[in-house]
Scaffold this motif. Sequence first.
Motif, PDB file in Angstrom:
ATOM      1  N   THR A 194     -17.123   5.393-104.148  1.00 16.68           N
ATOM      2  CA  THR A 194     -17.025   6.483-103.177  1.00 16.68           C
ATOM      3  C   THR A 194     -17.980   6.244-102.011  1.00 16.68           C
ATOM      4  OG1 THR A 194     -16.370   8.039-104.865  1.00 16.68           O
ATOM      5  CG2 THR A 194     -17.293   8.961-102.870  1.00 16.68           C
ATOM      6  N   LEU A 195     -19.216   5.851-102.335  1.00 18.88           N
ATOM      7  CA  LEU A 195     -20.178   5.586-101.267  1.00 18.88           C
ATOM      8  C   LEU A 195     -19.739   4.371-100.445  1.00 18.88           C
ATOM      9  CD1 LEU A 195     -23.644   6.218-102.962  1.00 18.88           C
ATOM     10  CD2 LEU A 195     -22.446   7.641-101.304  1.00 18.88           C
ATOM     11  N   ALA A 196     -19.242   3.333-101.121  1.00 14.48           N
ATOM     12  CA  ALA A 196     -18.821   2.120-100.415  1.00 14.48           C
ATOM     13  C   ALA A 196     -17.615   2.389 -99.521  1.00 14.48           C
ATOM     14  CB  ALA A 196     -18.505   1.005-101.405  1.00 14.48           C
ATOM     15  N   ALA A 197     -16.860   3.436 -99.836  1.00 21.23           N
ATOM     16  CA  ALA A 197     -15.669   3.759 -99.039  1.00 21.23           C
ATOM     17  C   ALA A 197     -16.031   4.510 -97.762  1.00 21.23           C
ATOM     18  CB  ALA A 197     -14.697   4.584 -99.873  1.00 21.23           C
ATOM     19  N   SER A 198     -17.275   4.975 -97.647  1.00 21.94           N
ATOM     20  CA  SER A 198     -17.674   5.847 -96.533  1.00 21.94           C
ATOM     21  C   SER A 198     -17.296   5.354 -95.138  1.00 21.94           C
ATOM     22  CB  SER A 198     -19.181   6.101 -96.582  1.00 21.94           C
ATOM     23  OG  SER A 198     -19.547   6.579 -97.833  1.00 21.94           O
ATOM     24  N   PRO A 199     -17.496   4.060 -94.807  1.00 23.66           N
ATOM     25  CA  PRO A 199     -17.226   3.649 -93.422  1.00 23.66           C
ATOM     26  C   PRO A 199     -15.845   4.064 -92.925  1.00 23.66           C
ATOM     27  CG  PRO A 199     -18.233   1.843 -94.611  1.00 23.66           C
ATOM     28  CD  PRO A 199     -18.010   2.945 -95.617  1.00 23.66           C
ATOM     29  N   PHE A 200     -14.884   4.134 -93.839  1.00 25.31           N
ATOM     30  CA  PHE A 200     -13.525   4.457 -93.428  1.00 25.31           C
ATOM     31  C   PHE A 200     -13.398   5.865 -92.855  1.00 25.31           C
ATOM     32  CE2 PHE A 200      -9.017   5.547 -94.445  1.00 25.31           C
ATOM     33  CZ  PHE A 200      -8.467   4.713 -93.502  1.00 25.31           C
ATOM     34  N   PHE A 201     -14.295   6.768 -93.275  1.00 27.84           N
ATOM     35  CA  PHE A 201     -14.183   8.159 -92.830  1.00 27.84           C
ATOM     36  C   PHE A 201     -15.054   8.458 -91.619  1.00 27.84           C
ATOM     37  CE2 PHE A 201     -13.632   8.101 -97.493  1.00 27.84           C
ATOM     38  CZ  PHE A 201     -12.262   8.240 -97.472  1.00 27.84           C
ATOM     39  N   ILE A 202     -15.815   7.459 -91.171  1.00 28.34           N
ATOM     40  CA  ILE A 202     -16.691   7.667 -90.026  1.00 28.34           C
ATOM     41  C   ILE A 202     -15.865   7.556 -88.743  1.00 28.34           C
ATOM     42  CG2 ILE A 202     -18.730   6.796 -88.820  1.00 28.34           C
ATOM     43  CD1 ILE A 202     -19.461   7.802 -91.522  1.00 28.34           C
ATOM     44  N   MET A 203     -16.095   8.516 -87.860  1.00 27.12           N
ATOM     45  CA  MET A 203     -15.408   8.521 -86.575  1.00 27.12           C
ATOM     46  C   MET A 203     -15.623   7.179 -85.849  1.00 27.12           C
ATOM     47  SD  MET A 203     -16.244  11.515 -83.913  1.00 27.12           S
ATOM     48  CE  MET A 203     -15.931  12.944 -84.921  1.00 27.12           C
ATOM     49  N   PRO A 204     -14.577   6.526 -85.350  1.00 29.86           N
ATOM     50  CA  PRO A 204     -14.757   5.219 -84.707  1.00 29.86           C
ATOM     51  C   PRO A 204     -15.816   5.193 -83.605  1.00 29.86           C
ATOM     52  CG  PRO A 204     -12.450   5.632 -85.047  1.00 29.86           C
ATOM     53  CD  PRO A 204     -13.165   6.882 -85.472  1.00 29.86           C
ATOM     54  N   VAL A 205     -15.929   6.244 -82.811  1.00 29.14           N
ATOM     55  CA  VAL A 205     -16.952   6.205 -81.758  1.00 29.14           C
ATOM     56  C   VAL A 205     -18.360   6.243 -82.358  1.00 29.14           C
ATOM     57  CG1 VAL A 205     -15.616   7.063 -79.804  1.00 29.14           C
ATOM     58  CG2 VAL A 205     -16.670   8.686 -81.355  1.00 29.14           C
ATOM     59  N   VAL A 206     -18.522   6.941 -83.474  1.00 29.00           N
ATOM     60  CA  VAL A 206     -19.823   6.957 -84.147  1.00 29.00           C
ATOM     61  C   VAL A 206     -20.112   5.567 -84.726  1.00 29.00           C
ATOM     62  CG1 VAL A 206     -21.119   7.884 -86.107  1.00 29.00           C
ATOM     63  CG2 VAL A 206     -19.837   9.416 -84.617  1.00 29.00           C
ATOM     64  N   THR A 207     -19.092   4.959 -85.319  1.00 26.43           N
ATOM     65  CA  THR A 207     -19.246   3.595 -85.823  1.00 26.43           C
ATOM     66  C   THR A 207     -19.759   2.678 -84.726  1.00 26.43           C
ATOM     67  OG1 THR A 207     -17.409   3.946 -87.314  1.00 26.43           O
ATOM     68  CG2 THR A 207     -18.010   1.677 -86.882  1.00 26.43           C
ATOM     69  N   GLY A 208     -19.138   2.749 -83.543  1.00 20.14           N
ATOM     70  CA  GLY A 208     -19.557   1.925 -82.416  1.00 20.14           C
ATOM     71  C   GLY A 208     -21.013   2.180 -82.049  1.00 20.14           C
TER      72      GLY A 208
END
Lengths: 295, 271
Positions: free
Chosen positions: A109-123
Amino acid sequence: MSSSLQNRRLRSIALIGPAALYLFVWMIVPLAMTVYYSFRRYNLIQPFVKGNAGFSNYAKIIGDPNFLAGLVNTLILVSSCLILTVVIGLAFAVIYNSEHVIGKNLLRTLAASPFFIMPVVTGLVWKNLMMNPSFGLLAALQRGLGITPIAFLSQMPLASIIGIVTWQWTPFAMLVLLASLSSVPEDIKEAAYLDGAGAWKTFRHIILPQLGRPLYAVIMLETIFFLIIFGQIYVATSGGPGNASTNLPYYIYLQAFSAYDIGAASAGAVVAVILANIVAIFLVRMINANIREDT
Amino acid sequence: MSWPAKLGLNALAWLVCILMFFPVFWLILTSFKTNALAAAEDPVFVFWPTIAGYVNAIFDNNYLHYLLNSGITAIGSTLICMLLAIPAAYSMVFRRSKYTDSTLLWMLSTKMLPPVGVLLPIYVVYKNIHLLDSALGLVFIYAAMNLPIVVWLLYTYFKDVPAAILEAAEIDGASLFTTLSRIVVPLSLPGILSTGLLAIVLAWNESFWAINLTNVHGATLAVFVSDFKSARGQFWASMSAASTLSVLPILVAGWFTQRQLVRGLTFGAVK
């Protein structure tokens, strides 16, 4: 009889109709307008220059080195991210599918987190907190190892974007493949084990063949999403330096909202749609096969 | 499995988790630092936490305005989607005709359309009908964006409703509306709810349309956060607090609905 049949058909149109009409108005009509604009002279800076442009908008963008760079970058971005996310995602899925991993539900579940992060926040996170050459975490790590920190986003912009997108999308491949791995029946794996097949042989001959359909789904869907990547590039590199990390959507965005050339931007958009549709043909075939299988 | 192998596997599993989750953890950690501490050259792990970044995001940067817009667009578009998709999916499952499959495929094919392909006309039309920079404009476009996925997902859920119950209702003379509201919707409520959540997540995280169609009045959290991309110097603590506030609701929702999200995004190829 025939009137009741007609009645049924009418009712079914009344049920599907609104949804179909909605999609038609919001997607198909604008698409037709884009095609129309692509053949018009339409520049917001020169509002009086109007008229038929023929193929000049297309000639203009195809002659634009930035467009070609955008096209090449798009292809590099899509293919590298595909390979990386699928290979790494599969490795992660195999790890988290093992019954021997303690707390695997929490870990995955923790490893899956990046997928739910807003793309602009990821950037933003990667640009400022991870990849910044003086204050970023990766720079600190490199200094710790005695290496001069690399300015990732200016020295290797496209590779950095690939890294960021891979981080964001590997969880998707992982989750899909995990769901499929966990549905491989235990007794088949056990039988293979009893027949003396090792871990690799079991994986290669029993598990991998079962992953065909989900792998196909991951590849096709990721292709579609990777073709339209925007948020990460917009905040992390703004397409630069130069055109080094400009992909097609970003190029079209620049044409429309920096150069205000709606005609040329539309021509670029039509090319992007054609590219996506070449991919879509394969996807629709796959889904079509799924419908048949289900019913 | 021998115990060293088990140990190695567990170490690997933890390492993978740490590698993937670390940037998120670091974002949340940074959000509790002061701006000076956030820009320290050497990473600081232990410090006295401050909520100054959050105060700054909420009170000085008008976070609530963007939150409201994100809420309106995500929930509004999902409601429109549901209103259109429930009858459509119902008829696709229970009143099949020879056009059903092709309609379903056609709807899905619009999902293959890159947003840039329709951006310019929508921009121009929105400008003329004054929907530019309004949350309402985004509501309509997000509904169109998610409609194909929602129809498809509801289709897979409605298929699980036993046809016998519907036939019985039909014999009893139940109207279409009664059948839908008393039988189909209650029986597939879990599916409807998780589909709705998926639509909310997708709309919430969307940035392309939000950035191109709004800037002040209708701007969502995606626009709010992307404003930190330049000109704000090194206010990374504030940026981190704003980012955390923007992703946390969806991150938590995502943790609980991973399976449905995957099922939705693969159009049911994985169940």
